[in-house]
Motif scaffolding. Structure first.
Motif, PDB file in Angstrom:
ATOM      1  N   THR A  99       0.329  -1.408  -0.165  1.00 54.40           N
ATOM      2  CA  THR A  99       0.166  -0.119  -0.044  1.00 54.40           C
ATOM      3  C   THR A  99       1.393   1.245   0.122  1.00 54.40           C
ATOM      4  N   GLY A 100       0.370   2.695  -0.089  1.00 49.31           N
ATOM      5  CA  GLY A 100       1.129   3.007   0.244  1.00 49.31           C
ATOM      6  C   GLY A 100       1.888   3.729   1.617  1.00 49.31           C
ATOM      7  N   GLU A 101       1.268   3.634   2.673  1.00 44.92           N
ATOM      8  CA  GLU A 101       2.210   3.740   3.965  1.00 44.92           C
ATOM      9  C   GLU A 101       3.429   2.600   3.661  1.00 44.92           C
ATOM     10  N   VAL A 102       2.798   1.516   3.744  1.00 52.77           N
ATOM     11  CA  VAL A 102       4.549   0.132   2.591  1.00 52.77           C
ATOM     12  C   VAL A 102       5.477   0.687   2.054  1.00 52.77           C
ATOM     13  N   GLU A 103       4.975   1.234   0.741  1.00 51.29           N
ATOM     14  CA  GLU A 103       5.959   2.203  -0.367  1.00 51.29           C
ATOM     15  C   GLU A 103       7.065   2.677   1.092  1.00 51.29           C
ATOM     16  N   ALA A 104       6.519   3.756   1.380  1.00 55.74           N
ATOM     17  CA  ALA A 104       6.692   4.857   1.974  1.00 55.74           C
ATOM     18  C   ALA A 104       7.375   4.673   3.177  1.00 55.74           C
ATOM     19  N   ARG A 105       7.487   3.301   3.653  1.00 58.61           N
ATOM     20  CA  ARG A 105       8.653   2.406   5.294  1.00 58.61           C
ATOM     21  C   ARG A 105       9.493   2.225   4.543  1.00 58.61           C
ATOM     22  N   LEU A 106       8.919   1.414   2.860  1.00 62.37           N
ATOM     23  CA  LEU A 106      10.334   0.767   2.219  1.00 62.37           C
ATOM     24  C   LEU A 106      10.676   1.684   2.241  1.00 62.37           C
ATOM     25  N   ILE A 107      11.196   2.672   1.203  1.00 65.15           N
ATOM     26  CA  ILE A 107      11.907   3.568   0.501  1.00 65.15           C
ATOM     27  C   ILE A 107      12.937   4.661   1.804  1.00 65.15           C
ATOM     28  N   ALA A 108      11.924   4.623   2.972  1.00 61.03           N
ATOM     29  CA  ALA A 108      12.797   5.646   4.389  1.00 61.03           C
ATOM     30  C   ALA A 108      13.791   4.610   4.847  1.00 61.03           C
ATOM     31  N   LEU A 109      13.391   2.936   5.039  1.00 63.72           N
ATOM     32  CA  LEU A 109      14.266   2.115   4.916  1.00 63.72           C
ATOM     33  C   LEU A 109      15.472   2.048   4.726  1.00 63.72           C
ATOM     34  N   VAL A 130      12.546  -5.892   6.468  1.00 61.56           N
ATOM     35  CA  VAL A 130      11.203  -6.005   6.626  1.00 61.56           C
ATOM     36  C   VAL A 130      11.147  -6.964   7.165  1.00 61.56           C
ATOM     37  N   ALA A 131      10.973  -7.844   7.009  1.00 68.64           N
ATOM     38  CA  ALA A 131      10.775  -9.539   8.224  1.00 68.64           C
ATOM     39  C   ALA A 131      10.436  -9.037   9.841  1.00 68.64           C
ATOM     40  N   LEU A 132      11.908  -8.191   9.894  1.00 68.28           N
ATOM     41  CA  LEU A 132      11.936  -7.735  11.321  1.00 68.28           C
ATOM     42  C   LEU A 132      11.227  -7.188  11.985  1.00 68.28           C
ATOM     43  N   ILE A 133      10.191  -5.696  10.723  1.00 68.76           N
ATOM     44  CA  ILE A 133       9.475  -4.592  10.983  1.00 68.76           C
ATOM     45  C   ILE A 133       7.801  -5.475  11.567  1.00 68.76           C
ATOM     46  N   GLU A 134       7.654  -5.067  12.147  1.00 70.58           N
ATOM     47  CA  GLU A 134       5.878  -5.599  12.672  1.00 70.58           C
ATOM     48  C   GLU A 134       4.901  -4.911  11.322  1.00 70.58           C
ATOM     49  N   ASP A 135       5.150  -3.990  11.062  1.00 73.64           N
ATOM     50  CA  ASP A 135       4.008  -3.200  11.289  1.00 73.64           C
ATOM     51  C   ASP A 135       4.000  -3.030   9.665  1.00 73.64           C
ATOM     52  N   ILE A 136       5.048  -3.832   8.730  1.00 77.08           N
ATOM     53  CA  ILE A 136       4.801  -4.043   7.112  1.00 77.08           C
ATOM     54  C   ILE A 136       5.297  -5.539   6.539  1.00 77.08           C
ATOM     55  N   PRO A 137       4.117  -5.825   6.031  1.00 72.61           N
ATOM     56  CA  PRO A 137       4.356  -7.408   5.846  1.00 72.61           C
ATOM     57  C   PRO A 137       4.949  -7.577   5.204  1.00 72.61           C
ATOM     58  N   ASP A 138       5.510  -9.439   5.086  1.00 70.68           N
ATOM     59  CA  ASP A 138       6.758  -9.699   4.589  1.00 70.68           C
ATOM     60  C   ASP A 138       6.604  -9.508   3.328  1.00 70.68           C
ATOM     61  N   LEU A 139       7.591  -9.384   2.592  1.00 70.39           N
ATOM     62  CA  LEU A 139       7.880  -9.435   1.080  1.00 70.39           C
ATOM     63  C   LEU A 139       8.900  -9.934   0.292  1.00 70.39           C
ATOM     64  N   LEU A 148      10.729  -0.278  -5.497  1.00 65.42           N
ATOM     65  CA  LEU A 148      12.107   0.489  -5.381  1.00 65.42           C
ATOM     66  C   LEU A 148      12.433   1.372  -6.917  1.00 65.42           C
ATOM     67  N   LYS A 149      12.494   0.601  -7.997  1.00 67.30           N
ATOM     68  CA  LYS A 149      12.395   0.764  -9.467  1.00 67.30           C
ATOM     69  C   LYS A 149      11.432   1.273  -9.593  1.00 67.30           C
ATOM     70  N   LYS A 150       9.686   1.803  -8.936  1.00 61.76           N
ATOM     71  CA  LYS A 150       8.960   2.082  -9.865  1.00 61.76           C
ATOM     72  C   LYS A 150       8.996   3.518  -8.953  1.00 61.76           C
ATOM     73  N   ARG A 151       9.390   3.875  -8.487  1.00 61.71           N
ATOM     74  CA  ARG A 151      10.180   5.473  -7.307  1.00 61.71           C
ATOM     75  C   ARG A 151      11.292   6.342  -7.971  1.00 61.71           C
ATOM     76  N   ASN A 152      12.041   5.317  -9.128  1.00 63.84           N
ATOM     77  CA  ASN A 152      13.509   5.455  -9.137  1.00 63.84           C
ATOM     78  C   ASN A 152      14.455   5.598  -8.091  1.00 63.84           C
ATOM     79  N   CYS A 153      14.138   5.058  -6.933  1.00 63.35           N
ATOM     80  CA  CYS A 153      14.783   4.839  -5.701  1.00 63.35           C
ATOM     81  C   CYS A 153      16.234   3.602  -6.567  1.00 63.35           C
ATOM     82  N   VAL A 154      17.639   4.577  -6.052  1.00 64.49           N
ATOM     83  CA  VAL A 154      18.618   3.658  -6.740  1.00 64.49           C
ATOM     84  C   VAL A 154      19.659   3.378  -4.946  1.00 64.49           C
TER      85      VAL A 154
END
Length: 156
Positions: A99-109, A130-139, A148-154
């Motif tokens: 979701t948007g929140e998961v995506e934002a947390r992932l990019i921040a990490l 990500v597996a250790l963080i409880e708020d984010i589902p296992d990806l 990350l590619k969708k948001r041009n994060c390198v």
């Protein structure tokens, strides 16, 4: 004398005319034309209808297809357009875990400092964190890479 049909198909003059136009012009998908041809063959409003095997041979379909088209015609309440058109899916089969929140947390990490002992983040390392963080589902690492590619994060 043919047997009494479970789901008789009775078309109005307008519907019959429209179906004949669909079959004649051939500018629609083949499956739609095939279903229209089946409906025209199953129409009981014009008189006697041949047996199912004869109709199936004439329309170039199986007897099961005849049954399914007649059943769909009955389910749609006699709506010819809904019968021959493709069904629209209400929802995707599986909702995306990102979701948007998961995506934002992932990019921040991914933009944060990597853990001690590592020079930079890798997709597999992000997957473990990500597996250790409880708020984010296992990806999976490939899902993380797509986000990350969708948001041009390198990862550097």
């Amino acid at each position: 004398m043919p047997l009494e049909k479970k789901r008789p198909v009775r078309l109005t003059g307008e519907d019959r005319e429209w179906l004949e136009r669909v079959v004649r012009t051939g500018v629609r998908p083949a499956s739609m034309i095939r279903r229209a041809r089946v409906l025209l063959e199953l129409d009981t409003s014009v008189g006697e209808v041949a047996s199912r095997p004869v109709i199936a041979a004439r329309a170039g379909v199986s007897i099961e297809t005849l049954r399914l088209v007649a059943m769909r015609f009955a389910e749609t309440g006699g709506d010819v357009h809904a019968t021959i058109a493709r069904k629209k899916r209400d929802l995707p089969p599986v909702p995306s875990p990102v979701t948007g929140e998961v995506e934002a947390r992932l990019i921040a990490l991914a933009c944060s400092q990597p853990p001690p002992g590592h020079a930079r983040w890798s997709l597999r390392l992000l997957e473990k964190h990500v597996a250790l963080i409880e708020d984010i589902p296992d990806l999976d690492h490939s899902t993380i890479g797509r986000v990350l590619k969708k948001r041009n994060c390198v990862l550097t």
